[in-house]
Motif scaffolding. Structure first.
Motif, PDB file in Angstrom:
ATOM      1  N   LEU A  12       0.680  -0.943   0.146  1.00 19.00           N
ATOM      2  CA  LEU A  12       0.105  -0.061   0.052  1.00 19.00           C
ATOM      3  C   LEU A  12       0.630   1.120  -0.115  1.00 19.00           C
ATOM      4  O   LEU A  12       1.815   1.263   0.718  1.00 19.00           O
ATOM      5  N   ARG A  13       0.631   2.234  -0.829  1.00 17.50           N
ATOM      6  CA  ARG A  13       1.461   3.346  -1.063  1.00 17.50           C
ATOM      7  C   ARG A  13       0.972   4.359   0.245  1.00 17.50           C
ATOM      8  O   ARG A  13      -0.075   4.106   0.989  1.00 17.50           O
ATOM      9  N   HIS A  14       2.062   5.328   0.617  1.00 16.10           N
ATOM     10  CA  HIS A  14       1.897   6.258   1.676  1.00 16.10           C
ATOM     11  C   HIS A  14       0.411   6.981   1.831  1.00 16.10           C
ATOM     12  O   HIS A  14      -0.355   6.975   2.718  1.00 16.10           O
ATOM     13  N   VAL A  15       0.075   7.282   0.557  1.00 16.83           N
ATOM     14  CA  VAL A  15      -1.463   7.978   0.509  1.00 16.83           C
ATOM     15  C   VAL A  15      -2.320   7.091   0.931  1.00 16.83           C
ATOM     16  O   VAL A  15      -3.677   7.502   1.453  1.00 16.83           O
ATOM     17  N   GLU A  16      -2.494   5.788   0.720  1.00 18.09           N
ATOM     18  CA  GLU A  16      -3.538   4.865   0.849  1.00 18.09           C
ATOM     19  C   GLU A  16      -3.428   4.612   2.499  1.00 18.09           C
ATOM     20  O   GLU A  16      -4.505   4.691   2.965  1.00 18.09           O
ATOM     21  N   LEU A  17      -2.181   4.441   3.055  1.00 19.53           N
ATOM     22  CA  LEU A  17      -2.329   4.292   4.571  1.00 19.53           C
ATOM     23  C   LEU A  17      -2.388   5.457   5.249  1.00 19.53           C
ATOM     24  O   LEU A  17      -3.196   5.351   6.437  1.00 19.53           O
ATOM     25  N   ASP A  18      -1.997   6.624   4.838  1.00 18.89           N
ATOM     26  CA  ASP A  18      -2.072   7.783   5.728  1.00 18.89           C
ATOM     27  C   ASP A  18      -3.535   8.836   5.288  1.00 18.89           C
ATOM     28  O   ASP A  18      -3.586   9.690   6.103  1.00 18.89           O
ATOM     29  N   VAL A  19      -3.891   8.493   4.164  1.00 21.46           N
ATOM     30  CA  VAL A  19      -5.173   9.314   3.670  1.00 21.46           C
ATOM     31  C   VAL A  19      -6.156   8.532   3.448  1.00 21.46           C
ATOM     32  O   VAL A  19      -7.441   8.893   4.240  1.00 21.46           O
ATOM     33  N   LEU A  20      -6.221   7.468   2.401  1.00 21.79           N
ATOM     34  CA  LEU A  20      -7.401   6.900   1.932  1.00 21.79           C
ATOM     35  C   LEU A  20      -8.065   5.990   3.041  1.00 21.79           C
ATOM     36  O   LEU A  20      -9.426   5.998   3.131  1.00 21.79           O
ATOM     37  N   ILE A  21      -7.209   5.145   3.754  1.00 20.10           N
ATOM     38  CA  ILE A  21      -7.747   4.252   4.950  1.00 20.10           C
ATOM     39  C   ILE A  21      -8.318   5.193   6.120  1.00 20.10           C
ATOM     40  O   ILE A  21      -9.381   4.855   6.365  1.00 20.10           O
ATOM     41  N   PRO A  22      -7.559   6.264   6.456  1.00 21.64           N
ATOM     42  CA  PRO A  22      -8.298   6.981   7.657  1.00 21.64           C
ATOM     43  C   PRO A  22      -9.410   7.834   7.242  1.00 21.64           C
ATOM     44  O   PRO A  22     -10.484   7.831   7.881  1.00 21.64           O
ATOM     45  N   LYS A  23      -9.609   8.116   5.964  1.00 18.97           N
ATOM     46  CA  LYS A  23     -10.958   8.581   5.496  1.00 18.97           C
ATOM     47  C   LYS A  23     -12.082   7.416   5.325  1.00 18.97           C
ATOM     48  O   LYS A  23     -13.039   7.850   6.047  1.00 18.97           O
ATOM     49  N   MET A  24     -11.701   6.204   5.270  1.00 21.16           N
ATOM     50  CA  MET A  24     -12.648   5.310   5.409  1.00 21.16           C
ATOM     51  C   MET A  24     -12.948   5.214   6.823  1.00 21.16           C
ATOM     52  O   MET A  24     -13.927   4.889   7.271  1.00 21.16           O
ATOM     53  N   MET A  25     -11.949   4.948   7.786  1.00 18.66           N
ATOM     54  CA  MET A  25     -12.215   4.837   9.231  1.00 18.66           C
ATOM     55  C   MET A  25     -13.178   6.000   9.647  1.00 18.66           C
ATOM     56  O   MET A  25     -13.995   5.737  10.412  1.00 18.66           O
ATOM     57  N   ARG A  26     -13.047   7.442   9.043  1.00 19.19           N
ATOM     58  CA  ARG A  26     -13.753   8.452   9.746  1.00 19.19           C
ATOM     59  C   ARG A  26     -15.204   8.119   9.433  1.00 19.19           C
ATOM     60  O   ARG A  26     -16.281   8.321  10.114  1.00 19.19           O
TER      61      ARG A  26
END
Length: 108
Positions: A12-26
């Motif tokens: 997983l790319r940095h943007v996926e781990l630090d942006v996209l997955i946290p967005k899903m979490m929110r």
């Protein structure tokens, strides 16, 4: 140490781990705390400009619920695995998740 899971999991790319997955979490945390979100929203609507003062309790309870989910490593892992499944399905079909979830017309 079992490395088979790590080997099977796609990178997983940095943007996926630090942006996209946290967005899903929110988004999922808001669903899990939906009653508290509704209570805070209702308080804000009723209070108008005084919402900062009148809705402190509802805001504190909502923040506590959301933060509990944001800091939960199991919840992060659950969202990460869902993200990976959606990513793999997109790579397989070329159809984004939001388009796959829409209902198809019943008459064509």
């Amino acid at each position: 140490m079992d490395t088979s899971k790590a080997e099977e999991e796609p990178h997983l790319r940095h943007v996926e781990l630090d942006v996209l997955i946290p967005k899903m979490m929110r988004e999922k945390a808001k669903e899990r705390c939906s009653e508290l979100v509704e209570a805070f929203s209702a308080c804000c609507k009723e209070s108008g400009f005084l919402m900062v003062l009148k809705c402190r309790q509802q805001n504190a309870v909502l923040k506590e619920c959301l933060t509990k989910h944001y800091k939960d490593p199991e919840f992060f892992e659950e969202c990460k695995q869902e993200y990976i499944r959606e990513k793999q399905e997109y790579e397989r079909t070329g159809i984004p998740t939001k388009n796959r979830k829409q209902k198809l017309p019943t008459s064509m």
